[in-house]
Scaffold this active site. Structure first.
Site: not given
Ligand code: 5RP
Length: 249
Positions: A117, A104, A101-102, A123, A141, A46
């Site tokens: 993503g 949503d 990691d990121g 993940e 978020k 992401g």
């Molecule tokens: C991908 C994910 C991403 O970490 C999540 O969608 C956040 O994305 P971004 O940092 O672009 O907002 O879970 O599978």
């Protein structure tokens, strides 16, 4: 929007970022401080995780840091290569020191929805193999309940199971939609060769219970629910970074 790098202390920062991107970058720069020499690092997917991968590449160059990355997607893999991060696999290194990691959505209990993503299967595997899981996000978020603000739960399903899974998801109160590709006709195909059912459940009071119900549907490979997997969250704010810590036992 043009992006370029400036030196900020020992970091290079991208400037001319819009406020949301700048917040993501601030969170990423805090998170990479958890990475020490010799670490195996889970590389999230992401746009926010990308800032962390870039910052790790900078640390490798500037500090002669020796780390190895385990990417959670082709996106993370390609970016890690570009940033000079040596790649390894879970087979070679079954235990990961830290994953960044990121997300949503993030609740005060540090439960997450991930997968916009489409990378949540890898993940989650990488998170489950990690001693420390650090999540980075901008403050948009942050939610009280998962599913607020019309957020869907991404669910990865075998293509053969799409119609059955849709029917079963409706039966447990979901509204599933097959995610369509951009720049490609038809469904999004994940790095694992599967489809994504973005499923709306409304506000979710008991995500752990719902996660089990969804996972029980035949053909469901993984869900975007990350329950009890997160140790630390850094939210990038306009004024700095907020840290929330809930270390797993
Ligand atoms: C991908 C994910 C991403 O970490 C999540 O969608 C956040 O994305 P971004 O940092 O672009 O907002 O879970 O599978």
């Amino acid at each position: 929007m043009r992006r370029f790098w400036i030196n900020w202390g020992r970091w290079k920062l991208k400037v001319n970022l819009d406020p949301i991107q700048a917040a993501k970058q601030k969170a990423a720069l805090e998170a990479v401080k958890h990475v020490k020499d010799g670490f195996v690092v889970g590389l999230g997917s992401g746009s926010t995780a990308a800032f962390a991968i870039e910052a790790l590449g900078e640390r490798i160059k500037k500090e002669n840091l020796h780390i190895m990355g385990i990417p959670t997607s082709y996106q993370a893999f390609l970016l890690a290569i570009e940033c000079g991060i040596p790649i390894t696999t879970l087979d070679e290194h079954p235990e990961i020191n830290v994953t960044i990691d990121g997300a949503d959505q993030v609740t005060p209990e540090l439960n997450l929805i991930k997968g916009m993503g489409a990378a949540m299967a890898r993940e989650k595997i990488v998170a489950a193999a990690s001693k420390l899981n650090v999540i980075i996000a901008d403050q948009n978020k942050k939610v009280k309940l998962l599913g607020e603000n019309n957020q869907v739960v991404p669910i990865e399903v075998l293509p053969f199971a799409i119609s059955l899974a849709k029917r079963k998801l409706v039966a447990i109160g979901g509204k599933p939609t097959v995610r369509e590709g951009k720049g490609k006709l038809g469904p999004v195909i994940t790095d694992n060769g599967n489809a994504i059912l973005d499923t709306y459940f409304g506000e979710i009071k008991d995500p752990a219970e719902l996660a089990v119900k969804v996972k029980m549907i035949p053909g469901v490979v993984e869900t975007g629910f990350f329950i009890g997997l997160t140790d630390i969250v850094y939210f990038g704010l306009s004024s700095g970074v907020e840290k929330i810590e809930e270390l797993r036992k």
